[in-house]
Design a protein around this motif. Structure first.
Motif, PDB file in Angstrom:
ATOM      1  N   LEU A 106       0.829  -1.204   0.000  1.00 31.57           N
ATOM      2  CA  LEU A 106       0.000   0.000   0.000  1.00 31.57           C
ATOM      3  C   LEU A 106       0.863   1.253   0.000  1.00 31.57           C
ATOM      4  O   LEU A 106       0.618   2.197  -0.764  1.00 31.57           O
ATOM      5  N   ASP A 107       1.880   1.279   0.850  1.00 31.29           N
ATOM      6  CA  ASP A 107       2.782   2.431   0.884  1.00 31.29           C
ATOM      7  C   ASP A 107       3.446   2.642  -0.473  1.00 31.29           C
ATOM      8  O   ASP A 107       3.543   3.774  -0.964  1.00 31.29           O
ATOM      9  N   TYR A 108       3.886   1.551  -1.078  1.00 29.01           N
ATOM     10  CA  TYR A 108       4.551   1.663  -2.379  1.00 29.01           C
ATOM     11  C   TYR A 108       3.584   2.174  -3.449  1.00 29.01           C
ATOM     12  O   TYR A 108       3.948   3.012  -4.281  1.00 29.01           O
ATOM     13  N   LEU A 109       2.350   1.680  -3.403  1.00 34.06           N
ATOM     14  CA  LEU A 109       1.335   2.145  -4.361  1.00 34.06           C
ATOM     15  C   LEU A 109       1.134   3.646  -4.242  1.00 34.06           C
ATOM     16  O   LEU A 109       1.041   4.361  -5.262  1.00 34.06           O
ATOM     17  N   LEU A 110       1.077   4.151  -3.018  1.00 33.74           N
ATOM     18  CA  LEU A 110       0.902   5.589  -2.816  1.00 33.74           C
ATOM     19  C   LEU A 110       2.118   6.374  -3.307  1.00 33.74           C
ATOM     20  O   LEU A 110       1.979   7.437  -3.915  1.00 33.74           O
ATOM     21  N   HIS A 111       3.310   5.860  -3.038  1.00 33.02           N
ATOM     22  CA  HIS A 111       4.528   6.523  -3.523  1.00 33.02           C
ATOM     23  C   HIS A 111       4.505   6.672  -5.036  1.00 33.02           C
ATOM     24  O   HIS A 111       4.985   7.671  -5.573  1.00 33.02           O
ATOM     25  N   ARG A 112       3.974   5.693  -5.724  1.00 34.93           N
ATOM     26  CA  ARG A 112       4.013   5.657  -7.189  1.00 34.93           C
ATOM     27  C   ARG A 112       2.656   5.983  -7.822  1.00 34.93           C
ATOM     28  O   ARG A 112       2.480   5.773  -9.013  1.00 34.93           O
ATOM     29  N   PHE A 113       1.722   6.513  -7.013  1.00 38.05           N
ATOM     30  CA  PHE A 113       0.375   6.725  -7.522  1.00 38.05           C
ATOM     31  C   PHE A 113       0.373   7.768  -8.643  1.00 38.05           C
ATOM     32  O   PHE A 113       1.135   8.741  -8.607  1.00 38.05           O
ATOM     33  N   SER A 114      -0.482   7.545  -9.615  1.00 34.16           N
ATOM     34  CA  SER A 114      -0.486   8.366 -10.827  1.00 34.16           C
ATOM     35  C   SER A 114      -1.172   9.714 -10.654  1.00 34.16           C
ATOM     36  O   SER A 114      -1.123  10.556 -11.553  1.00 34.16           O
ATOM     37  N   LYS A 115      -1.811   9.926  -9.494  1.00 25.02           N
ATOM     38  CA  LYS A 115      -2.535  11.171  -9.238  1.00 25.02           C
ATOM     39  C   LYS A 115      -2.067  11.766  -7.916  1.00 25.02           C
ATOM     40  O   LYS A 115      -1.621  11.023  -7.036  1.00 25.02           O
ATOM     41  N   PRO A 116      -2.145  13.087  -7.767  1.00 32.90           N
ATOM     42  CA  PRO A 116      -1.652  13.716  -6.531  1.00 32.90           C
ATOM     43  C   PRO A 116      -2.356  13.176  -5.288  1.00 32.90           C
ATOM     44  O   PRO A 116      -3.572  12.995  -5.278  1.00 32.90           O
ATOM     45  N   VAL A 117      -1.568  12.924  -4.245  1.00 30.80           N
ATOM     46  CA  VAL A 117      -2.108  12.440  -2.975  1.00 30.80           C
ATOM     47  C   VAL A 117      -1.855  13.510  -1.913  1.00 30.80           C
ATOM     48  O   VAL A 117      -0.720  13.956  -1.720  1.00 30.80           O
ATOM     49  N   ILE A 118      -2.922  13.913  -1.226  1.00 28.48           N
ATOM     50  CA  ILE A 118      -2.865  14.935  -0.193  1.00 28.48           C
ATOM     51  C   ILE A 118      -3.128  14.262   1.148  1.00 28.48           C
ATOM     52  O   ILE A 118      -4.153  13.602   1.313  1.00 28.48           O
ATOM     53  N   CYS A 119      -2.232  14.422   2.085  1.00 30.98           N
ATOM     54  CA  CYS A 119      -2.408  13.827   3.420  1.00 30.98           C
ATOM     55  C   CYS A 119      -2.595  14.924   4.454  1.00 30.98           C
ATOM     56  O   CYS A 119      -1.720  15.783   4.615  1.00 30.98           O
ATOM     57  N   TRP A 120      -3.739  14.890   5.135  1.00 32.51           N
ATOM     58  CA  TRP A 120      -4.013  15.833   6.215  1.00 32.51           C
ATOM     59  C   TRP A 120      -3.502  15.203   7.512  1.00 32.51           C
ATOM     60  O   TRP A 120      -4.173  14.413   8.149  1.00 32.51           O
ATOM     61  N   GLY A 121      -2.283  15.546   7.884  1.00 40.10           N
ATOM     62  CA  GLY A 121      -1.601  14.881   8.989  1.00 40.10           C
ATOM     63  C   GLY A 121      -1.716  15.615  10.308  1.00 40.10           C
ATOM     64  O   GLY A 121      -0.697  15.912  10.946  1.00 40.10           O
ATOM     65  N   SER A 122      -2.924  15.890  10.745  1.00 40.74           N
ATOM     66  CA  SER A 122      -3.118  16.566  12.018  1.00 40.74           C
ATOM     67  C   SER A 122      -3.116  15.553  13.159  1.00 40.74           C
ATOM     68  O   SER A 122      -3.533  14.412  12.990  1.00 40.74           O
ATOM     69  N   GLY A 123      -2.643  15.970  14.332  1.00 44.11           N
ATOM     70  CA  GLY A 123      -2.582  15.070  15.479  1.00 44.11           C
ATOM     71  C   GLY A 123      -1.370  14.147  15.384  1.00 44.11           C
ATOM     72  O   GLY A 123      -0.354  14.465  14.766  1.00 44.11           O
ATOM     73  N   TYR A 124      -1.493  12.976  16.004  1.00 43.61           N
ATOM     74  CA  TYR A 124      -0.386  12.023  15.994  1.00 43.61           C
ATOM     75  C   TYR A 124      -0.259  11.351  14.627  1.00 43.61           C
ATOM     76  O   TYR A 124      -1.235  10.865  14.057  1.00 43.61           O
ATOM     77  N   VAL A 125       0.962  11.335  14.122  1.00 37.59           N
ATOM     78  CA  VAL A 125       1.300  10.605  12.899  1.00 37.59           C
ATOM     79  C   VAL A 125       2.505   9.749  13.253  1.00 37.59           C
ATOM     80  O   VAL A 125       3.619  10.254  13.389  1.00 37.59           O
ATOM     81  N   MET A 126       2.283   8.456  13.427  1.00 36.52           N
ATOM     82  CA  MET A 126       3.328   7.597  13.960  1.00 36.52           C
ATOM     83  C   MET A 126       3.448   6.311  13.146  1.00 36.52           C
ATOM     84  O   MET A 126       2.445   5.794  12.638  1.00 36.52           O
ATOM     85  N   GLY A 127       4.656   5.786  13.031  1.00 38.35           N
ATOM     86  CA  GLY A 127       4.860   4.478  12.436  1.00 38.35           C
ATOM     87  C   GLY A 127       4.181   4.316  11.092  1.00 38.35           C
ATOM     88  O   GLY A 127       4.522   4.989  10.110  1.00 38.35           O
ATOM     89  N   GLY A 128       3.190   3.403  11.035  1.00 36.58           N
ATOM     90  CA  GLY A 128       2.469   3.164   9.789  1.00 36.58           C
ATOM     91  C   GLY A 128       1.780   4.393   9.245  1.00 36.58           C
ATOM     92  O   GLY A 128       1.590   4.533   8.029  1.00 36.58           O
TER      93      GLY A 128
END
Length: 382
Positions: A110-132
């Motif tokens: 899943l992580d690799y798919l997101l790294h190579r995804f063909s469309k822009p990915v926006i992550c709203w990283g509010s609060g704790y962002v840990m590990g996975g």
């Protein structure tokens, strides 16, 4: 949110991940993925991982979907990591690593798919962002933090090492010392530092989430144009990130850069000696020191060597090695004991395989890293 899609999650809790689509530039769409386990800080289960992967594949083929939005439910966290308790219980019950291997393989896919995804990915990283959660965020094109964000890689406390592609993305930071420090201490990075060192791309206020979505929904784009999609996203982010109302968070980690460099110089034995003699004054550094000294000594060795190995490696090769290494840590490392002590029994008194960094056998480290056969260590231990 509008236009809710069905979620296929075999054996998952109902709605543990929710998919929506929102308008993008009025006539196009933005796929929205919401991790929906706020009671567990949105930790990722295997069925959630599988459902997200499947939905992303579908959206990749849909020309009307031009961007992806990742978020977590609740106010506390985007995602506090993978649900490693499930992995622990499978190891305790089945006495084999089949589920463990499946979990890590599909999480990394899943992580690799997101790294190579063909469309822009926006992550709203509010609060704790840990590990996975860091794995998902760092695979995104736009990594947004807020005044409430706290980013960390806490795997040393559970007998693992920063995985989910961290061997790759920590090596993309400008400062090797900072990469080591984050990996060895689980230091929680605030929004200002996250942008400064390259973990995040934009700092917005938490309350700006709805406004950002609205700007993306109401933008103008007459024809499908990937460059225009990118421009719309970046203009909206730029405008909101320039707000005079943004809280001025004091940089903490970057202000301590000379100290971090001094602490992280040399091999793991040098680092251990430096951390042992270090007398921090601020609460964040006191916690960082304690986390390192109470974490798995075996993990400390693995972390330093894995980061060194991963320099100049491709993302593909990093994920392949991380899969082997993670399974090895579950099979013959400190993982089970670390999860037991921290997350299951919660006594916070792990009985690590080695008491101190100086006690760790290098042959054991090389076995876990896949560089040496078990028989060699058995001979060395006599």
């Amino acid at each position: 949110m509008a236009n809710r899609l069905s979620v296929v999650e075999a054996t998952a809790n109902s709605n543990s991940v929710i998919f929506d689509v929102l308008p993008f530039a009025k006539q196009y769409k933005m796929g929205v993925i919401q991790l929906n386990r706020p009671e567990s800080l949105n930790s990722l289960t295997l069925p959630m991982i599988q459902a997200i992967y499947s939905q992303l594949e579908e959206w990749a083929m849909d020309q009307t979907v031009v961007a992806i939005w990742l978020e977590g439910a609740g106010a506390k966290a985007f995602c506090a990591g993978g649900n490693v308790v499930d992995v622990y219980r499978s190891l305790e019950k089945e006495r084999d690593t089949s589920y463990c291997e499946q979990f890590f393989r599909e999480e990394y896919a899943l992580d690799y798919l997101l790294h190579r995804f063909s469309k822009p990915v926006i992550c709203w990283g509010s609060g704790y962002v840990m590990g996975g959660g860091m794995g998902l965020m760092m695979a995104s094109n736009y990594r947004i933090v807020t005044e409430k964000s706290r980013l960390s890689m806490p795997e040393i406390s559970i007998g693992l090492y920063p995985d989910v592609g961290a061997s790759y993305f920590l090596n993309q930071l400008d400062d090797d010392a900072v990469a080591r420090f984050l990996a060895l201490t689980a230091y929680q990075v605030n929004a200002t530092d996250a942008c400064e060192i390259g973990l995040a791309t934009h700092y917005l206020m938490e309350q700006d989430c709805a406004e950002l979505k609205q700007r993306l929904m109401m933008a103008q784009m007459t024809d499908l144009n990937p460059e225009k999609v990118t421009l719309i996203i970046e203009q909206a982010l730029f405008t909101l990130s320039q707000s005079d109302d943004l809280p001025l968070l004091k940089p903490e980690l970057t202000a301590l850069s000379p100290t971090v460099v001094s602490l992280m110089t040399g091999d793991i034995h040098n680092i251990y000696a430096s951390m042992l003699s270090y007398s921090p004054e601020c609460p964040a550094m006191i916690k960082a020191k304690n986390t390192f000294l109470t974490g798995s000594p075996l993990s400390a060795h693995i972390i330093v060597q894995q980061l060194e190995w991963a320099k100049h490696q491709t993302l593909e090769s990093v994920f392949a090695r991380e899969l082997e290494l993670s399974v090895s840590c579950c099979k013959q490392g400190d993982f089970s004991e670390g999860v037991r002590a921290l997350l299951v029994d919660k006594d916070k008194r792990p009985k690590w395989l080695y008491g101190r960094v100086s006690d760790v056998l290098e042959e054991k480290v090389q076995i876990l890293l896949g560089n040496k056969k078990l028989i060699d260590v058995m001979d060395a231990e006599g």
